[in-house]
Write a protein that holds these residues in place. Sequence first.
Motif, mmCIF file in Angstrom:
data_model
loop_
_atom_site.group_PDB
_atom_site.id
_atom_site.type_symbol
_atom_site.label_atom_id
_atom_site.label_comp_id
_atom_site.label_asym_id
_atom_site.label_seq_id
_atom_site.Cartn_x
_atom_site.Cartn_y
_atom_site.Cartn_z
ATOM 1 N N VAL A 1 -2.886 -5.882 -2.619
ATOM 2 C CA VAL A 1 -2.747 -4.435 -2.495
ATOM 3 C C VAL A 1 -3.970 -3.895 -1.772
ATOM 4 N N TYR A 2 -3.735 -3.164 -0.696
ATOM 5 C CA TYR A 2 -4.837 -2.521 0.022
ATOM 6 C C TYR A 2 -5.456 -1.414 -0.825
ATOM 7 N N ILE A 3 -6.783 -1.345 -0.807
ATOM 8 C CA ILE A 3 -7.514 -0.199 -1.362
ATOM 9 C C ILE A 3 -8.333 0.377 -0.222
ATOM 10 N N LEU A 4 -7.871 1.478 0.342
ATOM 11 C CA LEU A 4 -8.521 2.009 1.534
ATOM 12 C C LEU A 4 -9.912 2.564 1.247
ATOM 13 N N ARG B 1 -7.561 6.411 7.140
ATOM 14 C CA ARG B 1 -6.177 6.257 6.680
ATOM 15 C C ARG B 1 -5.207 6.481 7.829
ATOM 16 N N TRP C 1 0.854 -1.193 0.000
ATOM 17 C CA TRP C 1 0.000 0.000 0.000
ATOM 18 C C TRP C 1 0.882 1.232 0.000
ATOM 19 N N SER C 2 0.514 2.212 -0.803
ATOM 20 C CA SER C 2 1.186 3.503 -0.813
ATOM 21 C C SER C 2 0.133 4.567 -1.041
ATOM 22 N N GLY C 3 0.029 5.508 -0.108
ATOM 23 C CA GLY C 3 -1.003 6.531 -0.235
ATOM 24 C C GLY C 3 -0.738 7.691 0.697
ATOM 25 N N VAL D 1 3.974 -1.043 3.510
ATOM 26 C CA VAL D 1 2.952 -0.010 3.703
ATOM 27 C C VAL D 1 3.656 1.306 4.005
ATOM 28 N N SER E 1 -7.759 3.193 -8.259
ATOM 29 C CA SER E 1 -6.721 2.197 -8.019
ATOM 30 C C SER E 1 -7.216 0.774 -8.220
#
Length: 240
Positions: free
Chosen positions: A105-108, A56, A47-49, A73, A117
Amino acid sequence: NYLDFCLPNIISYPKGPTPAGYLNLPDKYWIKDGPIKNNNYYNKVLWSGTFTHKHRVTFIDFYKGIKDKRFDVKEFKVRVYKEKELDKSKIYYDYIDKISHSDFVYILRGDRYWTNSFHDIIRVGAIPIFLSSMNDMGWENIFHNVDDYFLRFDIATQNMADIHQEVIKVLSNSTQVLKMKQNIAKFYQLFFSHTGQFTWAEFVLSKMIEIYKNDFDIYKVDNKIVSKTLLEFKGLKNKL
C-alpha cells in the motif's frame, strides 16, 4: 506539547491509529478488532486518497496512464471527516478489507509523524511503500535491514516511472513479498499490539530515556524518533 521536549530541540510525536472519533468507532477499536491476517500473495498494490499537494498530483497523473491490473490506484473523492451523514465505519472497514487483500500500500506522506495510514497498513499486515520519505525516522536503529519491512522512495527527487519499476521488481517476487508481510506482522505484534491509546507513546518514552541517560546533552543523542533504547524497553537486545 506533542511536538517538543526541550525547545528548540524537537521530538516529533508520530500518530497512532486513525482516531476513533473520526470513524464513528469505539475507543481502542484497533485492539478490539485485533491484527488482521494478510498471509496470502495477491500480486496487488493499493492506494486510495485525495489531491492535497503537488506530489499527489504527480502520483495520480502517472497511474492514470498505467494499465496494470496489479495496481489499484484511485482518487478518493469523499470528504470523510467533514460529511457527518456518511457511514464512516463502513467506509473505513471497506478500506481495511481492501488492504487485507493487497500486498503493498502506497503511503504518499511517507513516514512523517502525522501519517495515520501507517498504523492501519501494518495492522493489516500489508507492506508500506513510503513515497515521500526522508528516511530520518531512525528505522535502522531497530531493523537489521529496513528494506525487509518497507519500500522507501522520495518522489521529490526520484522519477515516478523508476519508482513504479522498482515496486514491480519486488512485487514480482512472491517469496520476498510473503516474507516481508511476515516481518510486518511480527513488527506490529511487538511494538503496536497493546492497549495504549497512542501506540507510538513508548517510542517517545524510550527516546526521552536515551536523552536522560546522556545527561540531556543533545550532541550525544541523534534526532531520530526510533531509538536503540526502544529495543531494551521492549525486552529485545538485538535488532529485528
